[in-house]
Design a protein around this motif. Sequence first.
Motif, mmCIF file in Angstrom:
data_model
loop_
_atom_site.group_PDB
_atom_site.id
_atom_site.type_symbol
_atom_site.label_atom_id
_atom_site.label_comp_id
_atom_site.label_asym_id
_atom_site.label_seq_id
_atom_site.Cartn_x
_atom_site.Cartn_y
_atom_site.Cartn_z
ATOM 1 N N ARG A 182 -8.953 14.817 14.103
ATOM 2 C CA ARG A 182 -7.511 14.262 13.911
ATOM 3 C C ARG A 182 -7.702 12.817 14.396
ATOM 4 N NH1 ARG A 182 -4.050 19.511 16.190
ATOM 5 N NH2 ARG A 182 -4.303 20.725 14.223
ATOM 6 N N PRO A 183 -7.813 11.801 13.461
ATOM 7 C CA PRO A 183 -7.534 10.590 13.871
ATOM 8 C C PRO A 183 -6.238 9.880 13.733
ATOM 9 C CG PRO A 183 -8.425 10.498 11.554
ATOM 10 C CD PRO A 183 -8.346 11.907 12.265
ATOM 11 N N GLU A 184 -5.833 8.886 14.276
ATOM 12 C CA GLU A 184 -4.329 8.305 13.998
ATOM 13 C C GLU A 184 -4.733 6.787 13.580
ATOM 14 O OE1 GLU A 184 -0.809 7.685 13.625
ATOM 15 O OE2 GLU A 184 -1.403 9.362 13.830
ATOM 16 N N GLY A 185 -3.913 6.307 12.487
ATOM 17 C CA GLY A 185 -4.223 4.858 12.259
ATOM 18 C C GLY A 185 -5.460 4.268 11.974
ATOM 19 N N VAL A 186 -6.198 4.850 10.998
ATOM 20 C CA VAL A 186 -7.644 4.502 10.869
ATOM 21 C C VAL A 186 -7.725 3.071 10.560
ATOM 22 C CG1 VAL A 186 -9.651 4.869 9.634
ATOM 23 C CG2 VAL A 186 -7.956 6.948 10.143
ATOM 24 N N VAL A 187 -8.613 2.473 11.297
ATOM 25 C CA VAL A 187 -8.564 0.959 10.999
ATOM 26 C C VAL A 187 -10.194 0.579 10.527
ATOM 27 C CG1 VAL A 187 -8.707 -1.429 12.231
ATOM 28 C CG2 VAL A 187 -7.065 0.342 12.773
ATOM 29 N N GLY A 188 -10.297 -0.078 9.360
ATOM 30 C CA GLY A 188 -11.410 -0.296 8.653
ATOM 31 C C GLY A 188 -11.220 -0.959 7.388
ATOM 32 N N TYR A 189 -12.100 -1.408 6.475
ATOM 33 C CA TYR A 189 -12.008 -1.942 5.399
ATOM 34 C C TYR A 189 -12.706 -1.223 4.128
ATOM 35 C CZ TYR A 189 -12.197 -5.183 1.457
ATOM 36 O OH TYR A 189 -12.080 -5.795 -0.051
ATOM 37 N N ALA A 190 -12.081 -1.032 3.151
ATOM 38 C CA ALA A 190 -12.747 -0.260 1.961
ATOM 39 C C ALA A 190 -11.908 -0.991 0.695
ATOM 40 C CB ALA A 190 -12.735 1.279 1.907
ATOM 41 N N THR A 191 -12.924 -1.538 -0.099
ATOM 42 C CA THR A 191 -12.165 -2.157 -1.462
ATOM 43 C C THR A 191 -11.021 -1.414 -2.075
ATOM 44 O OG1 THR A 191 -14.348 -3.311 -1.697
ATOM 45 C CG2 THR A 191 -12.950 -3.399 -3.619
ATOM 46 N N GLY A 192 -10.282 -2.160 -2.150
ATOM 47 C CA GLY A 192 -9.102 -1.588 -3.050
ATOM 48 C C GLY A 192 -8.181 -0.331 -2.343
ATOM 49 N N ASN A 193 -8.612 -0.433 -1.221
ATOM 50 C CA ASN A 193 -7.591 0.790 -0.359
ATOM 51 C C ASN A 193 -6.817 0.322 0.640
ATOM 52 O OD1 ASN A 193 -7.440 3.149 1.709
ATOM 53 N ND2 ASN A 193 -8.474 4.185 0.063
ATOM 54 N N PRO A 194 -5.628 0.456 0.134
ATOM 55 C CA PRO A 194 -4.487 -0.300 0.854
ATOM 56 C C PRO A 194 -3.878 0.495 1.827
ATOM 57 C CG PRO A 194 -3.544 0.653 -1.143
ATOM 58 C CD PRO A 194 -4.912 1.187 -1.351
ATOM 59 N N MET A 195 -4.120 1.767 2.099
ATOM 60 C CA MET A 195 -3.502 2.579 3.281
ATOM 61 C C MET A 195 -4.199 2.167 4.482
ATOM 62 S SD MET A 195 -1.062 4.110 1.945
ATOM 63 C CE MET A 195 -0.629 5.511 3.001
ATOM 64 N N ASN A 196 -4.119 0.952 5.099
ATOM 65 C CA ASN A 196 -4.880 0.636 6.053
ATOM 66 C C ASN A 196 -4.246 -0.350 6.863
ATOM 67 O OD1 ASN A 196 -6.745 -0.564 7.690
ATOM 68 N ND2 ASN A 196 -8.461 -0.613 6.177
ATOM 69 N N ILE A 197 -3.879 -0.350 8.167
ATOM 70 C CA ILE A 197 -3.077 -1.296 8.951
ATOM 71 C C ILE A 197 -3.845 -2.372 9.246
ATOM 72 C CG2 ILE A 197 -3.853 -0.536 11.120
ATOM 73 C CD1 ILE A 197 -0.221 -1.343 10.044
ATOM 74 N N LEU A 198 -5.138 -2.335 9.011
ATOM 75 C CA LEU A 198 -6.028 -3.835 9.376
ATOM 76 C C LEU A 198 -5.551 -4.763 8.332
ATOM 77 C CD1 LEU A 198 -8.272 -5.307 10.479
ATOM 78 C CD2 LEU A 198 -9.618 -4.024 8.896
ATOM 79 N N MET A 199 -5.459 -4.162 7.063
ATOM 80 C CA MET A 199 -5.060 -4.933 5.726
ATOM 81 C C MET A 199 -3.889 -5.383 6.073
ATOM 82 S SD MET A 199 -7.911 -5.636 4.332
ATOM 83 C CE MET A 199 -7.250 -6.558 3.053
ATOM 84 N N VAL A 200 -2.922 -4.737 6.288
ATOM 85 C CA VAL A 200 -1.660 -5.159 6.746
ATOM 86 C C VAL A 200 -1.534 -6.282 7.696
ATOM 87 C CG1 VAL A 200 0.769 -4.509 7.514
ATOM 88 C CG2 VAL A 200 -0.394 -2.949 6.069
ATOM 89 N N VAL A 201 -2.041 -6.261 8.762
ATOM 90 C CA VAL A 201 -2.091 -7.483 9.774
ATOM 91 C C VAL A 201 -2.853 -8.405 9.288
ATOM 92 C CG1 VAL A 201 -2.659 -7.834 11.996
ATOM 93 C CG2 VAL A 201 -1.838 -5.828 11.586
ATOM 94 N N ALA A 202 -3.846 -8.431 8.807
ATOM 95 C CA ALA A 202 -4.843 -9.510 8.151
ATOM 96 C C ALA A 202 -4.254 -10.360 7.277
ATOM 97 C CB ALA A 202 -6.061 -9.003 7.710
ATOM 98 N N VAL A 203 -3.578 -9.581 6.317
ATOM 99 C CA VAL A 203 -2.868 -10.294 5.056
ATOM 100 C C VAL A 203 -1.431 -11.001 5.272
ATOM 101 C CG1 VAL A 203 -1.864 -10.224 2.624
ATOM 102 C CG2 VAL A 203 -4.276 -9.039 3.298
ATOM 103 N N HIS A 204 -0.787 -10.418 6.211
ATOM 104 C CA HIS A 204 0.374 -10.853 6.744
ATOM 105 C C HIS A 204 0.021 -12.092 7.732
ATOM 106 C CE1 HIS A 204 3.650 -10.431 10.238
ATOM 107 N NE2 HIS A 204 3.978 -11.379 9.099
ATOM 108 N N ALA A 205 -1.133 -12.190 8.579
ATOM 109 C CA ALA A 205 -1.354 -13.444 9.255
ATOM 110 C C ALA A 205 -1.861 -14.548 8.310
ATOM 111 C CB ALA A 205 -2.475 -12.913 10.212
ATOM 112 N N ALA A 206 -2.732 -14.096 7.153
ATOM 113 C CA ALA A 206 -3.336 -14.920 6.309
ATOM 114 C C ALA A 206 -2.190 -15.783 5.648
ATOM 115 C CB ALA A 206 -4.276 -14.308 5.350
ATOM 116 N N ILE A 207 -1.013 -15.151 5.132
ATOM 117 C CA ILE A 207 0.095 -15.748 4.234
ATOM 118 C C ILE A 207 1.068 -16.550 5.149
ATOM 119 C CG2 ILE A 207 2.147 -15.135 3.069
ATOM 120 C CD1 ILE A 207 0.560 -12.799 1.651
#
Length: 370
Positions: A182-207
């Motif tokens: 039972r993980p929670e809020g899994v953080v990592g990267y997989a191409t084209g997989n948007p259900m990832n809080i890392l990408m939310v933070v990174a793209v929000h910061a970049a924009i």
Amino acid sequence: MTDTPTTGPQGGPDPTAAAAASPGTALVAGSAGVIGAHAAAEYARLPGWTVRGAARREQPGVPWRALTADLSSADGAREGLAAARDTTHLVFAAYVERGDELQQVRDNTALLRHTLDALDGAPLRHVTLYQGGKAYGAHLPGFKTPARESDPRLLVPNFYYAQEDLLRAEADRRGFGLTVLRPEGVVGYATGNPMNILMVVAVHAAISRALGVPLRFPGSRAAGEALYQVTDAELLARATVWAGSTPAADGEVFNVTNGDQFRWVHAYAAIARHLGMEHDEPQDFSLTSVMPLHEGTWRRLVDEHGLVPTPYERLVGWPFGDFLFHSGFDNVSSTVKVRRAGFGECLDSVERFCELVDRLVERRVVPAFR
């Protein structure tokens, strides 16, 4: 002799050593997702293992044998997994989210049933199944913390329960072992997989940087001040391999997180400092409504910086970010049980966010910030 390391990333015993000493054949169902991709990569790192990954979409350039399989139908699973009849270790990370709770129970239980049926007769020794904080009610207005594996089930329908009941029945019938993580809020990267809080933070910061505005936590004040936890995808992958080769993990349910908690307002401030960005007070708004308006800015960044050309709608799950950033209650799980069983890895989550954003820059997933 083997060159497999006997120490883990933090200098202690390597939790994957037992798996390296007794190789088998691993099948990862859902290997195009964040959890599945990292689990398959971890098994592929070990000498002597045959590793296959099954997904509905293509998996270019992966270090495992990619299988295309539609697990939503019995025929699709049987045909797609025909080459995996020698599987000894099944890692089940396939998932579909649509409809209400009852629909999710039906659909996700079917995914597991079709996979197990397709492997009937295979020399299965162990199956790893993933759940998450929803097992405790993390998707509802608050739950008892720290959550422990012995906590009772909820009255609300949940496909985790149905899948686990199915898996335990099949394990009893067919004689293989199992572990539920039972993980929670899994953080990592997989191409084209948007259900990832890392990408939310990174793209929000970049924009935000591209538009010349400070980085602000985009959620409610209650959520920003609440305690939260995450699970690094690489740590979870090592826990997966450990669970599949450790007698103490057989039949058990384990919470697996980085082992610490943080508050989003502090995390956002630390990430801004790391990226050399200005930081300002939180500003509560809907990522789902606002961030699609900046697709043109993202396309410009992709062209200017030669980024991986992932379609914007598949890059980030903004509704996923809105959900996490508006959950105004503590989300904390106890990891005592898994540590006592032998898996003791931990990470500083905020430091890890910074490291992983840097890795996204290196991979040209997001633009450089400096």
